[in-house]
Structure formats: C-alpha cells, structure tokens
Enzyme design. Structure first.
Site, PDB file in Angstrom:
ATOM      1  N   ALA A   1      -3.010  -2.515 -10.282  1.00  0.00           N
ATOM      2  CA  ALA A   1      -2.514  -1.481  -9.371  1.00  0.00           C
ATOM      3  C   ALA A   1      -1.271  -0.778  -9.908  1.00  0.00           C
ATOM      4  CB  ALA A   1      -2.200  -2.098  -8.010  1.00  0.00           C
ATOM      5  N   LYS A   2      -0.740  -1.255 -11.014  1.00  0.00           N
ATOM      6  CA  LYS A   2       0.509  -0.682 -11.522  1.00  0.00           C
ATOM      7  C   LYS A   2       0.228   0.560 -12.379  1.00  0.00           C
ATOM      8  CE  LYS A   2       2.603  -3.590  -9.150  1.00  0.00           C
ATOM      9  NZ  LYS A   2       3.034  -4.954  -9.368  1.00  0.00           N
TER      10      LYS A   2
END
Ligand SMILES: *Cc1c(COP(=O)(O)O)cnc(C)c1O
Length: 374
Positions: free
Chosen positions: A182-183
């Site tokens: 998700a980064k």
C-alpha cells in the site's frame, strides 16, 4: 460506475524484468547482488551514509529501537494518532509507548507536548510522518539533543517528502521506510533502515544477523541474541526497479492530490493534507478532514462513498484508545480528529476524471447532510 480502489501499486516491465533476472540468476555468488544495489541506491536517494534492507518496516523499527538500547521499563514518546506498527515494536522490547497529542494541521506529534512527557525512563522520541505530512523534525531533534534522547523517524508514509531541504527519514538518528503493497513504492513486503551514525549502524547489523558480530571470526558463535529481518534478493530486485521510478511515483501522487485540491476548492469546511512552505509533501494518502461545525461523521461518508463504488478508509484511531494501551483522553486533538477524517483513493491508475467523480460524490454527500430535509 467503475470501482475506484483506494490503492494499488504501479508495476511496469522494468519491475518484471528485474524480478525475472533475480529468479533466474540471483543465486550463489549473486544472492545478495540486488540487496546491495538496493541498499546503496536507497541511501543515495535519502542522502544517508548507511542503509539496511529489511523484511518489513516493523522489523526495521524493532532493530532501530534495540540498537538504540531500548529495554524493559524504558519509555518511547510518540504521537497518539498513528498506525500500530510504529508502537508495537516498542512493546516487543518490554518498553512503553507514551502517547502525546498531535498537531491540528499536520496530524503529526505536537513538539510543544513532548517535554512534559519526558521522564528519566525516556530513551527515544519516535516521530512519524503521517500520510506524507512532515513532523516538525527540526524542533523534535532540538528537544532530543537537549535531553540526550535518540530520534527515530518513521518515514514509512513519507517516501519522497522533504523537510527543510532534507528528505523525510534522514532527520532522525535512524530513519525507517516501508515497501508494503500500500506504500508509494513496494517490494510486496519490505522495509529499509537508514542512518548517518556508524556506531548505531554497527549495532543494527549485529542485531539483524542473530547477534553475529562480523569482527568475531568464529563460525556459528553468538555473543548475544539478535533478530532476523532480512529482505530477499527477489524483493530487492523489485525495489531497485521501483526506486528508479520513484520520482515518477511521487509525482503521480502529487498530481492526484492537486486534482483533489482543485475539485474540492470551493467546498467550505474541509481541509486536506498541508504543505507548509518549508516542506514538499509526497501525499501518500490524500486525507480530508471535515470541520467540527459540520458535524459530519467520517464513517458515514465512507459508507456513502462505498455505495458509489468508491473505496476510502478511516483515519487512524488514537493508539491510546486501543484496548492494550492506557487511555490518554487528554490528547484532545487526537480524540476529536479521527472521527471527522478519512483517506481518499490515491492509486496510481487514477485519472483526473476519476478524482473529479470522487469529489462530486463528497460534495453530494456534504450538501445532503447540510440541507435540512423538511
Ligand atoms: C506501513 C507502516 C509501517 C509498517 O510497515 P510494514 O512494512 O508493514 O511493517 C510502520 N509505520 C508506518 C507509519 C506505516 O505507515
């Protein structure tokens, strides 16, 4: 209406070709080649002297705190609104996170609240750059110096952000990053630790290799217990490719954020992530905060957006409100903020039209709750 997911990585032929190369050739004498290259390139990117690739940012935080000498009974000061991964490793060492309030505008730790929380047990100030926003690192570093404390900068959400001309993650004695899916940049799972401090780096290296000291020439002999949080060469191959594209990745996040700003400009009573003049925000998570006076509940907005096929997610809870920690309701900003804030979609495939549609849905919701129905 097509579904708008909140996040999704950007994977190109470059990542694929590096990963295939690592699978085919990254063994035997090449088994650390991508790891070494990734660590070197990442240190150059953040302007740090040393770096260590890890299996997660949580692991990097654990190693950093252990290298700083945090032990049972010690205290680590951090902002109350945060992801659990910043606090959990403190407890792995038997130490205690001490939660102080956050700033109303950046949602990061309030430097003016730190000194009152310092005790003789305090060892570290853990500053997290939340959602891409920057903690007031110069003030935090000054307080730490005055009280002889370490600063750990958790820049997991701020890859590419800049504070007073220096990259996020390079302000603390140690900085850490995450490459979770998700980064901004991903290796599937993974993390990185950076520092300019040679002595801390030596401790980190020993602790990260089961306590094996490279200066001791005795195979399989350990003088102390350590940990194992290594990144694989395969993951590092993907990391090398993502890092080559990091400016493109950050710029796309900034484009997305600017579209939100544009399409929400005339909606009163809201604020988005700040970008003070002395910072550059990577805008990892575009976040909207509704004014108290609007009386809007974030979770209801999330439900409404979901009905429109738009993913969003709630703001983090104050960590002190979770069952395993002591309540700190005196942290007034934290305990009020999370109820009226949410993260908006920021995945790499989003277009200007998609963002316009998300903003239209937010506007429709706000107008619906503001206009009294007779
Ligand atoms: C994602 C995140 C972490 C944890 O990263 P992992 O790689 O999942 O362990 C730590 N701190 C912050 C602020 C994060 O957002």
């Amino acid at each position: 209406m097509k579904k708008i997911p909140i996040y999704q990585p950007s994977v190109t032929e470059l990542e694929i070709s590096y990963a295939v190369d690592a699978v085919k050739n990254g063994w035997g004498e090449n088994c650390y080649a991508y790891i070494k290259r990734f660590e070197k390139d990442f240190a150059a990117y953040t302007g740090s002297s040393y770096s260590l690739a890890t299996s997660s940012c949580t692991g990097a935080i654990h190693l950093a705190l252990a290298a700083m000498g945090v032990k049972a009974g010690d205290e680590v000061i951090m902002g109350d609104i945060n992801w659990i991964a910043s606090a959990a490793p403190i407890t792995y060492l038997g130490a205690k996170p001490v939660f102080v309030d956050v700033l109303e505008d950046s949602w990061c730790i309030d430097p003016s609240k730190i000194e009152a929380a310092i005790t003789e047990k305090t060892k570290v100030i853990l500053a997290v750059d939340l959602y891409g926003n920057l903690a007031e690192m110069d003030q935090i570093v000054a307080i730490a110096k005055k009280h002889n404390l370490y600063v750990l900068e958790d820049a997991a959400e701020a890859l590419g952000s800049v504070f007073r001309g220096k990259k996020a993650g390079s302000w603390g004695d140690i900085g850490v990053f995450s490459f979770h899916g998700a980064k901004i940049m991903t290796t599937g799972e993974g993390g990185m630790l950076v520092t300019d401090n040679a002595a801390l780096m030596e401790r980190v290296r020993i602790l990260s290799d089961h306590g094996r000291d490279p200066k001791v020439n005795r195979t399989f002999w350990m003088a102390e217990l350590g940990y194992k949080y290594k990144m694989s060469n395969l993951q590092a191959a993907m990391g090398c490719a993502q890092l080559e594209r990091v400016d493109e990745l950050v710029n796309k996040r900034r484009d997305i954020f600017n579209w939100y700003t544009e399409y929400l400009a005339d909606l009163p009573g809201i604020v988005l992530n700040p970008e003070p003049s002395y910072t550059i925000n990577c805008y990892w998570m575009p976040t909207i905060v509704f004014d108290k006076a609007l009386n809007i509940e974030a979770h209801e907005v999330i439900n409404y957006l979901k009905e429109q096929n738009i993913d969003s997610r709630p703001f983090f809870y104050p960590l002190s409100s979770l069952p395993m920690f002591e309540k700190a309701e005196e942290n007034k900003v934290s305990y009020n903020l999370y109820k009226r804030a949410l993260n908006l979609p920021s995945n790499f495939s989003l277009t200007r039209e998609d963002i316009k549609q998300v903003c239209q849905a937010i506007r429709t919701y706000v107008n619906k709750v503001l206009v009294p129905v007779n």
